[in-house]
Design an enzyme around this catalytic site. Structure first.
Site, PDB file in Angstrom:
ATOM      1  N   LEU A   1      -3.434  37.001 -23.785  1.00 33.68           N
ATOM      2  CA  LEU A   1      -3.882  37.766 -22.198  1.00 33.68           C
ATOM      3  C   LEU A   1      -4.868  38.094 -22.955  1.00 33.68           C
ATOM      4  CD1 LEU A   1      -0.548  39.592 -22.839  1.00 33.68           C
ATOM      5  CD2 LEU A   1      -0.922  38.587 -21.619  1.00 33.68           C
TER       6      LEU A   1
ATOM      7  N   SER B   1      -2.832  38.822 -27.495  1.00 33.59           N
ATOM      8  CA  SER B   1      -3.131  39.961 -26.593  1.00 33.59           C
ATOM      9  C   SER B   1      -4.665  40.260 -27.077  1.00 33.59           C
ATOM     10  CB  SER B   1      -2.862  41.454 -26.581  1.00 33.59           C
ATOM     11  OG  SER B   1      -2.507  41.940 -25.637  1.00 33.59           O
ATOM     12  N   ASP B   2      -5.644  40.506 -26.858  1.00 30.45           N
ATOM     13  CA  ASP B   2      -6.810  40.731 -26.763  1.00 30.45           C
ATOM     14  C   ASP B   2      -6.959  42.108 -27.457  1.00 30.45           C
ATOM     15  OD1 ASP B   2      -9.892  40.520 -27.641  1.00 30.45           O
ATOM     16  OD2 ASP B   2     -10.481  39.960 -25.712  1.00 30.45           O
ATOM     17  N   ASN B   3      -8.355  42.367 -28.205  1.00 30.66           N
ATOM     18  CA  ASN B   3      -8.423  44.577 -28.643  1.00 30.66           C
ATOM     19  C   ASN B   3      -8.785  44.604 -27.364  1.00 30.66           C
ATOM     20  OD1 ASN B   3     -10.719  41.506 -28.793  1.00 30.66           O
ATOM     21  ND2 ASN B   3     -11.463  43.333 -30.868  1.00 30.66           N
TER      22      ASN B   3
END
Length: 931
Positions: A577, A646-648
């Site tokens: 994501l 999920s990306d930061n």
């Protein structure tokens, strides 16, 4: 009226944030809700305005509308989430751009319509009630009309208070649903106040339904009972719809300036907000300040018109007000070009801090909006006065205006901005104002006066903003070429042409010394650019803010893919994501056994990613890229995934906080396959600890077994990962030997790199990244408020760290490490004493290693560096012989010193050999020194 204005703009703030949950991006939600708002206002005023004006009991209409607004506001508290879920599935997981925007705008309009249409109907009701209260109280016609202007001012004051108090206090403290409840209570209060203070029925002589005046600008009537001109009433039979809505009573030459004022005014707002998003921090507070400045400016403009311009030569104002607005927007453009310097100077003056940063953003908004909105308020007031002279009330005049405004977000924000760029679009808006002025001046010049000469000062009552072409045709008037030679027209036009030719694009991309712009793309939601420095390192920027990762950060970016994948026993299908540079998802795609999907909201980011993956030698041909909203994709996709990463995302930026809510985490869990694993990366260098605690608590609601890992040992940009499983009982008795076997089965990668290239040499390097188990995470989160869709505390807390940092990333990392812990059995699921002891020793050595770098500033000289870190690194190595991160830098420093300080080098190498006898590098370096 203050309460009514407060409620209206309070609803807009609430509905914008609720819509962002299923539209995926707050900027998109702003466009959709603004369109729905203006469209509903226009429809309500058009369909119901005439009935209200003709009614003998406008109070009943007003009370009913206020109660309807409040009732629907409360209904949306319950309906918004299921309606949003339905819209998300209707849009689909991978929609085309046109389908996504069509459904988004259409669904927003329909969902908000009952309330917004009622809001539109309150405008003519307020007008009638105020006039009735004044005239029946014996205060006189003119005074009664001015009381309407006071109500308009009070309404605008309430709107400004609504924007600011809802954003800065109510939503952070109460959440969206309760804030909507407060707004509904204010609607009920308005209804009660109307029943108490307003007359129940109109007097017989006031029951004809003839509107009295505009609340924004009050012009004297040509007779005590104004009648509609014959030229306008003759058009009422042309269309049942136009007759029903009352637009037929407006001269057709008035429709254009009224609609144009709304279209260009909101178009200017949309484009300025877009440009300033590249300079401001683009948080929930940013848009509130911009909207407040816009509202105050238009209100002051209406007041200026009433105080100083009302009753002056109408035809002259027809031409000069839009010309003045064109000049004001040109000055606003110049302010935008100077905004970077203005921002730097303002910070130098105000200093640092949360209030100072908000003050600077307000100053930028004032520079771009101040003068244009002032003239916008005056021009619309003038047009409303013109409508009144034709027997048309403020409600229906505003309806035509808001019809134009409803078109603006789609036309300017979605279509023109990506196609032409902000500069060209803003110049077109200025050109639209100047063209309106030119047409008005030509129309006024062609209307003969009593002596047969052409003159604007003696235009008849029936002429309008663009002139009455029927009158001109009947009296042989011709357009005067002198219109184009008037200084107040040709000077702005010449300036417009000059700025179009010489003006720089309104694309702000910070370029430090030695860097250059590689690419820049304007999208419908953001501007995406790639900047490269002298060493060839490229960095991705979205709205002029650097995103995570670059062409030089593959080590950390790759670990953010590999750590979650290796923690799963046998992944086959993986979802990322957020794309960023593409390095993380492309690293996963190098495994030939994996099917990797990556979802990215911005198509421009997808287009830029090959610049990074190609430079890093990552073959991304097997990576499936999807242009979609992450939240919507998770809910609508038909596929289940073994691992979701999920990306930061920056928690303070537009809409990103919605990716850290309990509801989103629960939706991700439903998208996992049996035994699936989810990892949410969190940028601790961009996240305050209170926000982190709220995110952790939300995560643990969905994943009670959650644990935390470190992406790397970086102190400047620490990144923490929250890891949870779909099945709580995921642990089995897998000792270190089983983990070692699992790593040995990892297939060869397409890019030729091995796990050791990412610092994952063995099972200790993998499991050693764990910093907290479920119990410790729960204790760390404590009683922090859960970050939810209804109470998005992170979106309101996180910006404070952006505006006024109160700690360094390393300080926050050390505080987290000191407050959490992990037990070996929480990771291994086994009680083998030797395994537990070795893993515990590794974690202790890791903490010592990180602590050693707390106060160290890197220096180029290896001897000086060894003096700073040699002792703590050796202590970490002696704590755990399995801890490689301390071994490698000591080995490099010793080898570098061997030619000039052999004794020190030999001492270090001997210590390394004794501490980790299984590794041969130190012994080989010692033998090389002996030769």
């Amino acid at each position: 009226m203050v309460a009514s204005g407060f409620a209206g703009l309070g609803y807009q703030v609430v509905w914008t944030q609720q819509s962002a949950l299923w539209l995926g991006f707050e900027a998109a939600a702003v466009l959709a809700v603004v369109t729905a708002f203006f469209g509903g206002l226009a429809l309500g005023a058009l369909v119901l305005g005439g009935r209200v004006e003709r009614s003998v009991s406008p109070r009943r209409w007003y009370v009913g509308c206020e109660l309807a607004i409040g009732a629907w506001g409360l209904a949306l508290v319950v309906l918004m989430r299921p309606a949003g879920d339905l819209v998300q599935h209707w849009i689909g997981a991978e929609p085309s751009s046109w389908w996504q925007w069509t459904v988004s705008f259409g669904a927003s309009f329909v969902l908000l319509l009952p309330a917004t249409a009622a809001m539109g109907a309150t405008l003519p009701a307020i007008e009638r009630l105020a006039f009735m209260a004044g005239t029946q109280g014996g205060i006189g016609d003119a005074t009664a009309r001015r009381s309407i202007a006071g109500l308009y001012a009070a309404n605008t004051l309430g709107a400004v208070l609504g924007v600011l108090l809802v954003t800065f206090w109510l939503v952070p403290a109460l959440g969206l649903a309760r804030t909507a409840g407060v707004c509904a209570a204010l609607n009920a209060l308005c209804a009660i106040g109307a029943l108490w203070r307003m007359p129940a029925e109109a007097a017989p002589e006031d029951a004809r339904g003839e509107p009295s005046s505009s609340p924004a600008s009050i012009a004297p009537s040509p007779s005590p009972s104004p009648s509609r001109p014959a030229s306008t009433s003759a058009s009422t039979s042309t269309s049942t719809w136009w007759w029903f809505t009352g637009i037929s009573t407006l001269p057709r030459t008035m429709l254009m300036p009224l609609a144009l004022s709304g279209l260009l005014g909101i178009g200017y707002e949309v484009m300025v907000v877009r440009v300033l998003s590249q300079l401001n921090e683009d948080t929930v507070y940013t848009f509130a300040l911009l909207l407040a400045v816009y509202l105050v400016g238009t209100s002051l403009g209406a007041a200026v018109y009433q105080r100083w311009l009302l009753g002056r030569e109408e035809a002259r104002l027809d031409a000069r007000l839009p010309a003045a607005l064109g000049v004001a927007c040109l000055l606003g453009l110049i302010a935008l070009w100077s905004a970077q310097a203005l921002k730097a100077g303002a910070f130098a003056w105000f200093g640092e801090g949360f209030a100072a940063a908000l003050g600077v953003e307000s100053l930028l908004a004032l520079a771009a909006f101040g003068l244009p909105t002032l003239v916008m308020g005056a021009w619309f007031s003038h047009l409303s006065a013109q409508a009144h002279r034709h027997g048309i009330g403020f409600g229906r005049a505003l309806a035509v205006n808001t019809l134009g405004a409803a078109v603006a977000p789609v036309l300017f924000g979605v279509v023109l901005a990506p196609w032409l760029g902000p500069k060209t679009v803003l110049l077109l808006i200025v050109g639209g104002y100047l063209m309106s002025s030119t047409l008005s001046d030509m129309g006024a010049s062609s209307v003969p006066n009593a002596s047969g000469a052409s003159g604007a000062s003696s235009a008849p009552t029936g002429s309008t903003a663009f002139g009455d072409r029927r009158a001109r045709g009947g009296q042989g008037g011709t357009s005067s070429p002198a219109s184009w030679r008037r200084p107040w027209l040709w000077i702005p036009m010449a300036s417009l042409a000059l700025l179009g030719w010489l003006g720089a694009p309104l694309a702000f991309v910070d370029l430090p010394e030695g860097t250059h712009l590689v690419s820049h793309a304007e999208g419908s939601m953001a501007a995406v650019s790639v900047v490269q420095d002298g060493q060839g390192v490229a960095r991705l920027r979205i709205n002029n803010r650097q995103q995570e990762g670059s062409s030089a950060s593959l080590f950390v970016d790759g670990r953010q893919a590999l750590l979650p994948l290796l923690l799963h026993p046998g992944p086959r299908r993986v979802l990322f994501l957020g794309l960023g540079t593409g390095a993380t998802s492309a690293t996963a795609a190098q495994d030939p056994t994996l099917q990797v999907d990556a979802v990215e909201l911005l198509p421009e980011v997808i287009a830029a990613s090959p610049r990074f993956t190609d430079a890093l030698g990552l073959n991304a041909s097997s990576l499936r890229l999807v242009a979609a909203d992450a939240r919507r994709y998770v809910r609508a996709a038909p596929t289940r995934y073994d691992v979701i990463v999920s990306d930061n995302f920056h928690p303070a930026r537009s809409g990103s906080g919605a990716l850290y809510t309990r509801e989103h985490f629960e939706a991700v869990r439903e998208r996992l396959a049996a035994g699936g694993l989810f990892c949410q990366w969190l940028p601790l260098h961009q996240l305050d600890l209170d926000s982190l605690r709220s995110v952790v608590r939300a995560f643990l609601v969905a994943y009670p077994d959650g644990m935390a890992i470190l992406a790397s040992n970086s102190l400047e940009t620490p990144v923490i990962g929250l890891v949870g499983h779909r099945d709580p009982e995921h642990l089995s008795d897998a000792g270190l030997a089983r983990w070692h076997e699992r790593l040995m089965r990892v297939p060869a990668r397409r890019d030729g790199r091995g796990l050791a290239d990412f610092g994952i040499e063995d099972e200790f390097a993998l499991l050693g990244s764990v910093i907290a188990g479920p119990g410790a995470l729960a204790a760390f989160a404590g009683d922090a408020p859960v970050n939810t869709d209804d109470r998005p505390v992170v979106a309101y807390l996180a910006p404070r760290l952006v505006y006024a940092p109160d700690s360094t990333p390393k300080d926050r990392l050390f505080e987290v490490l000191h407050r959490v812990s992990v037990r070996p059995e929480e990771v291994l699921g086994t009680k083998v004493p030797d395994d537990n002891l070795r893993l515990s020793a590794y974690w202790l050595a890791r903490d010592h290693y990180i602590e050693a770098g707390r106060s160290v500033r890197p220096v180029a000289d290896p001897g000086a560096m060894l003096a700073l870190v040699g002792a703590p690194l050796l202590a970490a190595l002696r704590t755990s012989p399995d801890f490689r991160p301390a071994y490698d830098p000591l080995l490099r420093m010793a080898v570098a010193l061997s030619s000039r300080d052999a004794a020190t080098a030999r001492s270090v190498l001997t210590a390394l050999r004794d501490a980790q006898p299984a590794r041969r590098e130190a012994a080989e370096a010692l033998r090389a020194m002996e030769q």
